[in-house]
Write an enzyme that holds these catalytic residues in place. Structure first.
Site, PDB file in Angstrom:
ATOM      1  N   ARG A  46      21.797  61.455  80.506  1.00  0.00           N
ATOM      2  CA  ARG A  46      21.062  60.210  80.821  1.00  0.00           C
ATOM      3  C   ARG A  46      20.403  60.211  82.199  1.00  0.00           C
ATOM      4  O   ARG A  46      20.064  59.175  82.740  1.00  0.00           O
ATOM      5  CB  ARG A  46      21.952  58.982  80.663  1.00  0.00           C
TER       6      ARG A  46
ATOM      7  N   LYS B 238       5.051  61.630  85.412  1.00  0.00           N
ATOM      8  CA  LYS B 238       4.815  61.707  83.962  1.00  0.00           C
ATOM      9  C   LYS B 238       5.449  63.008  83.473  1.00  0.00           C
ATOM     10  O   LYS B 238       5.075  64.096  83.920  1.00  0.00           O
ATOM     11  CB  LYS B 238       3.317  61.729  83.646  1.00  0.00           C
TER      12      LYS B 238
ATOM     13  N   GLU C 286      -9.039  69.132  87.838  1.00  0.00           N
ATOM     14  CA  GLU C 286      -8.340  67.896  88.260  1.00  0.00           C
ATOM     15  C   GLU C 286      -8.698  67.551  89.709  1.00  0.00           C
ATOM     16  O   GLU C 286      -8.721  66.367  90.078  1.00  0.00           O
ATOM     17  CB  GLU C 286      -6.819  68.043  88.096  1.00  0.00           C
TER      18      GLU C 286
ATOM     19  N   LYS D 150      -3.580  60.949  94.543  1.00  0.00           N
ATOM     20  CA  LYS D 150      -2.646  60.692  93.435  1.00  0.00           C
ATOM     21  C   LYS D 150      -1.482  59.819  93.894  1.00  0.00           C
ATOM     22  O   LYS D 150      -1.070  58.885  93.192  1.00  0.00           O
ATOM     23  CB  LYS D 150      -2.136  62.008  92.836  1.00  0.00           C
TER      24      LYS D 150
ATOM     25  N   GLU E  82       1.308  52.938  84.785  1.00  0.00           N
ATOM     26  CA  GLU E  82      -0.010  52.897  84.143  1.00  0.00           C
ATOM     27  C   GLU E  82      -0.268  51.605  83.374  1.00  0.00           C
ATOM     28  O   GLU E  82      -0.616  51.609  82.197  1.00  0.00           O
ATOM     29  CB  GLU E  82      -0.177  54.113  83.204  1.00  0.00           C
TER      30      GLU E  82
ATOM     31  N   ARG F  32      -3.754  53.239  87.325  1.00  0.00           N
ATOM     32  CA  ARG F  32      -3.335  54.622  87.098  1.00  0.00           C
ATOM     33  C   ARG F  32      -4.116  55.270  85.956  1.00  0.00           C
ATOM     34  O   ARG F  32      -4.320  56.478  85.943  1.00  0.00           O
ATOM     35  CB  ARG F  32      -1.828  54.703  86.837  1.00  0.00           C
TER      36      ARG F  32
ATOM     37  N   ASN G 123      -6.915  59.376  84.129  1.00  0.00           N
ATOM     38  CA  ASN G 123      -7.144  59.923  82.789  1.00  0.00           C
ATOM     39  C   ASN G 123      -8.631  60.184  82.529  1.00  0.00           C
ATOM     40  O   ASN G 123      -9.027  60.463  81.392  1.00  0.00           O
ATOM     41  CB  ASN G 123      -6.592  58.941  81.749  1.00  0.00           C
TER      42      ASN G 123
ATOM     43  N   HIS H 232      -9.840  62.678  79.921  1.00  0.00           N
ATOM     44  CA  HIS H 232      -8.662  63.132  79.167  1.00  0.00           C
ATOM     45  C   HIS H 232      -8.670  62.678  77.712  1.00  0.00           C
ATOM     46  O   HIS H 232      -8.064  63.331  76.860  1.00  0.00           O
ATOM     47  CB  HIS H 232      -7.382  62.661  79.855  1.00  0.00           C
TER      48      HIS H 232
ATOM     49  N   HIS I 116      -7.997  65.676  75.635  1.00  0.00           N
ATOM     50  CA  HIS I 116      -6.787  65.810  74.816  1.00  0.00           C
ATOM     51  C   HIS I 116      -7.164  66.026  73.346  1.00  0.00           C
ATOM     52  O   HIS I 116      -6.461  66.742  72.616  1.00  0.00           O
ATOM     53  CB  HIS I 116      -5.904  64.568  74.962  1.00  0.00           C
TER      54      HIS I 116
ATOM     55  N   HIS J 161      -5.618  73.064  79.642  1.00  0.00           N
ATOM     56  CA  HIS J 161      -5.754  71.629  79.899  1.00  0.00           C
ATOM     57  C   HIS J 161      -6.938  71.344  80.833  1.00  0.00           C
ATOM     58  O   HIS J 161      -7.777  70.476  80.550  1.00  0.00           O
ATOM     59  CB  HIS J 161      -4.456  71.080  80.498  1.00  0.00           C
TER      60      HIS J 161
HETATM   61  N1  LIG Z   1       2.523  65.175  84.369  1.00  0.00           N
HETATM   62  C1  LIG Z   1       1.280  65.037  84.760  1.00  0.00           C
HETATM   63  O1  LIG Z   1       0.903  64.089  85.462  1.00  0.00           O
HETATM   64  C2  LIG Z   1       0.286  66.074  84.362  1.00  0.00           C
HETATM   65  C3  LIG Z   1      -0.947  66.157  85.028  1.00  0.00           C
HETATM   66  C4  LIG Z   1      -1.838  67.157  84.658  1.00  0.00           C
HETATM   67  C5  LIG Z   1      -1.488  68.079  83.676  1.00  0.00           C
HETATM   68  N2  LIG Z   1      -0.284  67.979  83.073  1.00  0.00           N
HETATM   69  C6  LIG Z   1       0.130  68.976  82.086  1.00  0.00           C
HETATM   70  O2  LIG Z   1       0.244  70.222  82.772  1.00  0.00           O
HETATM   71  C7  LIG Z   1       0.008  71.274  81.868  1.00  0.00           C
HETATM   72  C8  LIG Z   1      -0.988  72.241  82.470  1.00  0.00           C
HETATM   73  O3  LIG Z   1      -0.427  72.764  83.648  1.00  0.00           O
HETATM   74  P1  LIG Z   1      -0.944  74.148  84.258  1.00  0.00           P
HETATM   75  O4  LIG Z   1      -2.415  74.150  84.292  1.00  0.00           O
HETATM   76  O5  LIG Z   1      -0.178  74.376  85.485  1.00  0.00           O
HETATM   77  O6  LIG Z   1      -0.564  75.189  83.122  1.00  0.00           O
HETATM   78  P2  LIG Z   1       0.727  76.098  82.892  1.00  0.00           P
HETATM   79  O7  LIG Z   1       1.954  75.412  83.305  1.00  0.00           O
HETATM   80  O8  LIG Z   1       0.644  76.582  81.491  1.00  0.00           O
HETATM   81  O9  LIG Z   1       0.489  77.318  83.875  1.00  0.00           O
HETATM   82  C9  LIG Z   1      -0.654  78.104  83.689  1.00  0.00           C
HETATM   83  C10 LIG Z   1      -0.324  79.612  83.596  1.00  0.00           C
HETATM   84  O10 LIG Z   1      -0.143  80.137  84.902  1.00  0.00           O
HETATM   85  C11 LIG Z   1       1.104  80.843  84.979  1.00  0.00           C
HETATM   86  N3  LIG Z   1       1.534  80.702  86.364  1.00  0.00           N
HETATM   87  C12 LIG Z   1       2.083  79.618  86.950  1.00  0.00           C
HETATM   88  N4  LIG Z   1       2.181  79.805  88.267  1.00  0.00           N
HETATM   89  C13 LIG Z   1       1.697  81.036  88.521  1.00  0.00           C
HETATM   90  C14 LIG Z   1       1.517  81.787  89.704  1.00  0.00           C
HETATM   91  N5  LIG Z   1       1.788  81.284  90.901  1.00  0.00           N
HETATM   92  N6  LIG Z   1       1.013  83.030  89.608  1.00  0.00           N
HETATM   93  C15 LIG Z   1       0.658  83.545  88.384  1.00  0.00           C
HETATM   94  N7  LIG Z   1       0.781  82.865  87.237  1.00  0.00           N
HETATM   95  C16 LIG Z   1       1.288  81.621  87.312  1.00  0.00           C
HETATM   96  C17 LIG Z   1       1.957  80.176  83.945  1.00  0.00           C
HETATM   97  O11 LIG Z   1       3.027  81.002  83.562  1.00  0.00           O
HETATM   98  C18 LIG Z   1       0.937  79.955  82.833  1.00  0.00           C
HETATM   99  O12 LIG Z   1       0.733  81.138  82.120  1.00  0.00           O
HETATM  100  C19 LIG Z   1      -0.482  70.641  80.583  1.00  0.00           C
HETATM  101  O13 LIG Z   1       0.565  70.611  79.649  1.00  0.00           O
HETATM  102  C20 LIG Z   1      -0.863  69.238  81.000  1.00  0.00           C
HETATM  103  O14 LIG Z   1      -0.751  68.324  79.951  1.00  0.00           O
HETATM  104  C21 LIG Z   1       0.607  67.000  83.389  1.00  0.00           C
HETATM  105  O1  LIG Z   2      -0.735  61.125  86.246  1.00  0.00           O
HETATM  106  C1  LIG Z   2      -1.494  60.560  85.456  1.00  0.00           C
HETATM  107  O2  LIG Z   2      -1.393  59.348  85.227  1.00  0.00           O
HETATM  108  C2  LIG Z   2      -2.521  61.310  84.734  1.00  0.00           C
HETATM  109  O3  LIG Z   2      -3.150  60.790  83.822  1.00  0.00           O
HETATM  110  C3  LIG Z   2      -2.777  62.711  85.158  1.00  0.00           C
HETATM  111  C4  LIG Z   2      -3.420  63.575  84.093  1.00  0.00           C
HETATM  112  O4  LIG Z   2      -4.167  64.587  84.768  1.00  0.00           O
HETATM  113  C5  LIG Z   2      -2.412  64.302  83.208  1.00  0.00           C
HETATM  114  O5  LIG Z   2      -3.079  65.210  82.376  1.00  0.00           O
HETATM  115  C6  LIG Z   2      -1.462  63.441  82.432  1.00  0.00           C
HETATM  116  O6  LIG Z   2      -0.442  64.217  81.866  1.00  0.00           O
HETATM  117  C7  LIG Z   2      -2.139  62.733  81.309  1.00  0.00           C
HETATM  118  O7  LIG Z   2      -1.297  61.734  80.906  1.00  0.00           O
HETATM  119  P1  LIG Z   2      -1.296  61.099  79.456  1.00  0.00           P
HETATM  120  O8  LIG Z   2      -0.489  59.885  79.635  1.00  0.00           O
HETATM  121  O9  LIG Z   2      -2.733  60.843  79.100  1.00  0.00           O
HETATM  122  O10 LIG Z   2      -0.675  62.092  78.537  1.00  0.00           O
HETATM  123 ZN   LIG Z   3      -4.748  66.145  83.400  1.00  0.00          ZN
END
Ligand SMILES: NC(=O)c1ccc[n+]([C@@H]2O[C@H](COP(=O)([O-])OP(=O)(O)OC[C@H]3O[C@@H](n4cnc5c(N)ncnc54)[C@H](O)[C@@H]3O)[C@@H](O)[C@H]2O)c1
Ligand SMILES: O=C(O)C(=O)C[C@@H](O)[C@H](O)[C@H](O)COP(=O)(O)O
Ligand SMILES: [Zn+2]
Length: 368
Positions: free
Chosen positions: A118, A140, A182, A224, A234, A238, A242, A245, A249, A262
């Protein structure tokens, strides 16, 4: 080193940004409860950075959970593998989960931390540009569903974010470009002056210049942190994070997770949002072109996949998390540097945006 803060009352936390922070036990120690740490990473990042982080954490009992790499693994099965690792090593409630990796690792490790017994302590150590400027900040967390991106998850803030800018030295160029999508987003939604800076510094950023990258990370994280601090869950502003997106998406889900990165899908999706904002008369053709040119300069796609029809887009967009009572809210630009969230747009303008000739737009920009 620079330290920014996300201000969320009792859930506030620091974002440390600088070179070689992976070795800084003093930055991690204040945020680790108890003596147990579980590092969640993947098979690409582990050979590069896991030993260094384990050495930094030599005073703790550390379990390292190494997952398969890729967006296609951001799902229930991989989440279960994290719980298997935690329970298999008898981790108790005073465990700190540390995400070492990109956004996929951060989103999944954060969701696991939110759920395990939890809720346990959580620290983000993002290693991609995208995760350093965006996903590690704001809480998120979650996984994908075959019918929609990030459809299962939780808001769960980390206790700290540690951004080691030197980890970008090993990042492949395609992933660097994905992160720039981004970064450009922040300029478009809330910081027009940043767009000018990006135009001047794009070559340095793509050349992995540490000074330029650090400035871009700091400015992005500051934006951010400001937005998340104002609207953690959101309910309002917030959603401007997006931008692009809803279209993006749809591309990721339709094409199969991981086919388009992404950041690539966000770039093409934002080109569509720029086009729609122009068709609504909110931004000029020159302003739309300025935005699209920045994505091209970052090495990103701005043409949606040829195989996707407007009907495909609409089907995926219907399950977007910004749909309320059947109304699709979109993030659009009132001007460069000012985003709005609205469901008040003529349907024919959305349809025209989906059917627009993006290859012709790119051809024209390339010939100018
Ligand atoms: N939570 C949020 O607010 C938020 C915001 C934006 C995106 N996202 C999510 O994040 C994900 C995309 O993240 P990403 O672009 O980091 O992709 P990712 O996590 O898939 O990483 C990209 C690639 O780079 C590799 N890698 C990572 N660090 C490295 C390094 N230092 N050197 C060499 N290789 C490396 C990874 O193994 C992978 O193959 C998506 O799932 C997206 O939905 C979430
Ligand atoms: O942090 C946020 O809020 C964002 O929307 C950041 C986005 O870049 C990110 O891809 C996020 O994961 C998208 O959120 P979602 O709620 O549309 O899935
Ligand atoms: Zn994003």
């Amino acid at each position: 080193m620079q330290t920014l803060h996300v201000d969320l009352a009792e859930r506030s936390y620091p974002i440390h940004i600088g070179a070689d922070l992976l070795g800084r036990a003093d930055l991690l120690a204040p945020h680790i409860v108890g003596r147990q740490v579980a590092i969640v990473t993947n098979e690409t990042i582990a050979p590069l950075y896991l030993a260094a982080l384990e050495a930094t954490l030599a005073d703790y009992r550390v379990t390292s959970i190494v997952l398969p790499d890729g967006e296609a693994f951001k799902n229930w099965e991989t989440l279960q593998a994290i719980f298997d690792g935690l329970l298999g090593a008898r981790h108790d409630r005073r465990t700190t989960v540390i995400a070492l990796g990109g956004g996929v690792i951060g989103d999944m490790a954060g969701f696991a931390a939110a759920c395990y017994q939890r809720g346990v302590n959580f620290i983000q150590i993002p290693t991609t540009l995208l995760s350093q400027v965006d996903s590690s900040v704001g809480g998120k967390t979650g996984i994908n569903h075959p019918l929609g991106k990030n459809m299962v998850g939780a808001f769960y803030q980390p206790q700290a974010v540690l951004i080691d800018t030197r980890s970008l030295d090993t990042l492949p160029p395609r992933e660097l470009s994905a992160g720039l999508a981004e970064v450009i987003k922040y300029g478009l939604i809330c910081d027009e002056a940043f767009l000018g800076w990006l135009e001047k510094n794009m070559a340095a950023l793509r050349g992995l210049d540490q000074v330029a990258l650090t400035l871009a990370i700091e400015r992005s994280c500051a934006a951010k942190a400001r937005v998340v601090g104002a609207d953690e869950r959101e309910t309002g502003i917030r959603a401007t994070l997006n931008l692009g997106h809803t279209f993006g998406h749809a591309i990721e889900t339709h094409m199969g997770y991981g086919v388009w990165l992404h950041g690539e899908a966000v770039a093409a999706g934002t080109a569509m949002a720029l086009e729609m904002s122009h068709r609504l008369g909110w931004i000029t053709a020159d302003e739309r072109d300025r935005g699209v040119r920045l994505f091209l300069a970052a090495g990103l796609p701005v043409v949606p996949p040829q195989e996707m029809t407007p009907a495909d887009f609409l089907e995926h967009m219907a399950v977007d998390k910004k749909v309320l009572d059947g109304q699709l809210r979109l993030v659009l630009l009132r001007s460069l540097g000012e985003a709005v969230v609205t469901s008040d747009y003529p349907r024919d303008i959305l349809n025209a945006t989906l059917a627009a000739d993006y290859p012709a737009l790119v051809a024209r920009l390339n010939n100018q």
